[in-house]
Design a protein around this motif. Structure first.
Motif, PDB file in Angstrom:
ATOM      1  N   ARG A 178      13.076  39.670   7.661  1.00 17.18           N
ATOM      2  CA  ARG A 178      11.913  38.457   8.370  1.00 17.18           C
ATOM      3  C   ARG A 178      12.520  37.340   9.966  1.00 17.18           C
ATOM      4  O   ARG A 178      13.607  37.571  10.230  1.00 17.18           O
ATOM      5  CB  ARG A 178      11.521  37.288   8.059  1.00 17.18           C
ATOM      6  CG  ARG A 178      10.743  36.303   8.298  1.00 17.18           C
ATOM      7  CD  ARG A 178      10.509  34.820   7.643  1.00 17.18           C
ATOM      8  NE  ARG A 178      10.201  35.600   5.999  1.00 17.18           N
ATOM      9  CZ  ARG A 178      10.142  34.826   5.106  1.00 17.18           C
ATOM     10  NH1 ARG A 178      10.607  33.461   5.472  1.00 17.18           N
ATOM     11  NH2 ARG A 178       9.551  35.133   3.739  1.00 17.18           N
ATOM     12  N   ARG A 179      11.862  37.608  11.039  1.00 15.32           N
ATOM     13  CA  ARG A 179      11.784  37.054  12.072  1.00 15.32           C
ATOM     14  C   ARG A 179      10.767  36.200  12.783  1.00 15.32           C
ATOM     15  O   ARG A 179       9.718  37.080  12.688  1.00 15.32           O
ATOM     16  CB  ARG A 179      12.331  38.236  13.379  1.00 15.32           C
ATOM     17  CG  ARG A 179      11.492  39.372  13.623  1.00 15.32           C
ATOM     18  CD  ARG A 179      12.400  39.911  14.963  1.00 15.32           C
ATOM     19  NE  ARG A 179      11.664  39.691  15.938  1.00 15.32           N
ATOM     20  CZ  ARG A 179      12.444  39.206  17.443  1.00 15.32           C
ATOM     21  NH1 ARG A 179      13.025  40.783  17.516  1.00 15.32           N
ATOM     22  NH2 ARG A 179      12.875  38.803  18.495  1.00 15.32           N
ATOM     23  N   GLU A 180      10.865  35.898  13.432  1.00 17.05           N
ATOM     24  CA  GLU A 180      10.267  34.603  14.724  1.00 17.05           C
ATOM     25  C   GLU A 180       9.551  35.675  15.873  1.00 17.05           C
ATOM     26  O   GLU A 180       9.882  36.309  16.189  1.00 17.05           O
ATOM     27  CB  GLU A 180      10.203  33.095  14.854  1.00 17.05           C
ATOM     28  CG  GLU A 180      11.097  32.599  14.581  1.00 17.05           C
ATOM     29  CD  GLU A 180      11.249  30.872  14.931  1.00 17.05           C
ATOM     30  OE1 GLU A 180      11.124  30.686  15.757  1.00 17.05           O
ATOM     31  OE2 GLU A 180      11.501  30.485  14.523  1.00 17.05           O
TER      32      GLU A 180
ATOM     33  N   GLU B 131       7.807  39.631   8.995  1.00 16.85           N
ATOM     34  CA  GLU B 131       8.605  40.755   8.653  1.00 16.85           C
ATOM     35  C   GLU B 131       8.651  42.436   7.946  1.00 16.85           C
ATOM     36  O   GLU B 131       7.252  41.894   8.039  1.00 16.85           O
ATOM     37  CB  GLU B 131       9.007  39.720   7.672  1.00 16.85           C
ATOM     38  CG  GLU B 131       8.119  39.934   6.588  1.00 16.85           C
ATOM     39  CD  GLU B 131       8.668  38.833   4.948  1.00 16.85           C
ATOM     40  OE1 GLU B 131       9.684  38.944   4.544  1.00 16.85           O
ATOM     41  OE2 GLU B 131       7.417  37.562   4.742  1.00 16.85           O
TER      42      GLU B 131
ATOM     43  N   TYR C 251       3.072  39.146   8.417  1.00 19.66           N
ATOM     44  CA  TYR C 251       2.873  38.219   8.873  1.00 19.66           C
ATOM     45  C   TYR C 251       2.046  36.805   8.990  1.00 19.66           C
ATOM     46  O   TYR C 251       1.484  36.726   7.610  1.00 19.66           O
ATOM     47  CB  TYR C 251       2.367  38.787  10.520  1.00 19.66           C
ATOM     48  CG  TYR C 251       0.604  38.909  10.539  1.00 19.66           C
ATOM     49  CD1 TYR C 251       0.215  37.662  10.381  1.00 19.66           C
ATOM     50  CD2 TYR C 251       0.261  39.755  10.191  1.00 19.66           C
ATOM     51  CE1 TYR C 251      -1.269  37.566  10.610  1.00 19.66           C
ATOM     52  CE2 TYR C 251      -0.732  40.178  10.123  1.00 19.66           C
ATOM     53  CZ  TYR C 251      -2.552  39.058  10.458  1.00 19.66           C
ATOM     54  OH  TYR C 251      -3.384  39.344  10.394  1.00 19.66           O
TER      55      TYR C 251
ATOM     56  N   GLU D 263       5.991  34.199  12.660  1.00 18.45           N
ATOM     57  CA  GLU D 263       6.484  34.625  11.406  1.00 18.45           C
ATOM     58  C   GLU D 263       6.212  36.482  11.821  1.00 18.45           C
ATOM     59  O   GLU D 263       4.946  36.892  11.283  1.00 18.45           O
ATOM     60  CB  GLU D 263       7.007  34.267  10.463  1.00 18.45           C
ATOM     61  CG  GLU D 263       8.181  33.026  10.558  1.00 18.45           C
ATOM     62  CD  GLU D 263       8.380  32.422   9.073  1.00 18.45           C
ATOM     63  OE1 GLU D 263       7.781  32.979   8.486  1.00 18.45           O
ATOM     64  OE2 GLU D 263       9.460  31.942   9.184  1.00 18.45           O
TER      65      GLU D 263
END
Length: 282
Positions: A63-65, A57, A82, A55
């Protein structure tokens, strides 16, 4: 004992002019899930994820994968962090750099703090470009040489272009899906393909090229094939006469219908129906 992350990089003093400040590889597949949050850099950075995932952010985008083939673009002063995914590896190459040329890219809108994760994919040319920069940087005594910044600039432009192409392919697939649905509707009516293309935001010529590249046949041919498919269904699934089928599918007469059917299938409608019935009875 848990395996420690492998880190290889070289850091140089920050010069006045734009330059590459640090570059290297990090390969972390230890048992501990490292959580690096609330970080701020004074400079720009590129992180190219070569394997694994987790992840990422930052304070603007949340946040994102992230996964193999993604590039994280870190901006000066932007709080970010991260986390390696549970049980996953995190293998990256990175470069930290600064210079007026990169600030100008941001002012021109070519890079944005609202787009910090790019997806160019795992590309051999990009990997080789990063590796060459890192190798030369590790071996060089002149880390402040602006030539390194120029090479990073070229890599960044290539990443942006490959990301744009990937987005265009995704948008193109969405357009093609819409186009196919429209081409399969109301097969008994005449369809204005030029108007259909404009409704999707294309000139007909550009639409035809995109459709042909993605599907393998032009739009007009695709619609014809769907009409013939529907004709086959009516021939084997109904007792309608060939004249009635031609009329139902919008043909001006049965002769023209039979001619197109044979051009596509190498059989007449009557021959196709008879062959199906013989196989069913056999």
């Amino acid at each position: 004992m848990a395996k420690k992350p492998q880190v290889r990089f070289r850091q140089c003093a920050k010069p006045e002019q734009g330059a590459l400040l640090a570059a290297g590889y990090i390969d972390d597949d230890s048992a501990d899930d490292e959580d690096c949050r609330d970080r701020r850099l004074e400079d720009f950075a590129l992180v190219y994820l070569l394997a694994g995932g987790g992840e990422y952010e930052d304070e603007l985008n949340g946040r994102r994968e992230v996964a193999q083939g993604d590039v994280i673009l870190v901006f000066p002063g932007l709080r970010h962090g991260y986390r390696r995914g549970p049980g996953k590896r995190w293998h990256e190459c990175f470069a930290v750099f600064q210079g007026g040329i990169f600030h100008q890219l941001e002012r021109d809108g070519l890079i944005s703090r609202q787009a910090t994760v790019l997806s160019p994919g795992l590309d051999p040319a990009l990997m080789a470009g990063f590796d060459a920069v890192i190798r030369d940087h590790l071996q060089s005594r002149a880390g402040s040489d602006p030539w390194f910044a120029a090479r990073i600039h070229l890599l960044l432009m290539e990443i942006l272009e490959r990301h744009r192409r990937a987005e265009d392919r995704g948008a193109g697939r969405n357009v093609i899906g819409q186009a196919r649905a429209l081409l399969e509707e109301r097969l008994d009516e005449r369809l204005d393909l030029d108007r259909l293309a404009r409704s999707l935001g294309f000139s007909y010529e550009n639409f035809r090229k995109l459709f042909s590249r993605e599907i393998g046949v032009p739009p007009a041919r695709y619609r014809l094939l769907r009409r013939i498919d529907e004709a086959k269904n009516l021939l084997v699934g109904s007792a309608l006469s060939i004249t009635d089928i031609a009329e139902r599918l919008g043909y001006c007469d049965a002769y023209f219908f039979c001619r197109q059917f044979k051009q596509v299938t190498k059989q007449t409608p009557g021959g196709f129906r008879a062959l199906f019935l013989n196989r069913a009875e056999g």
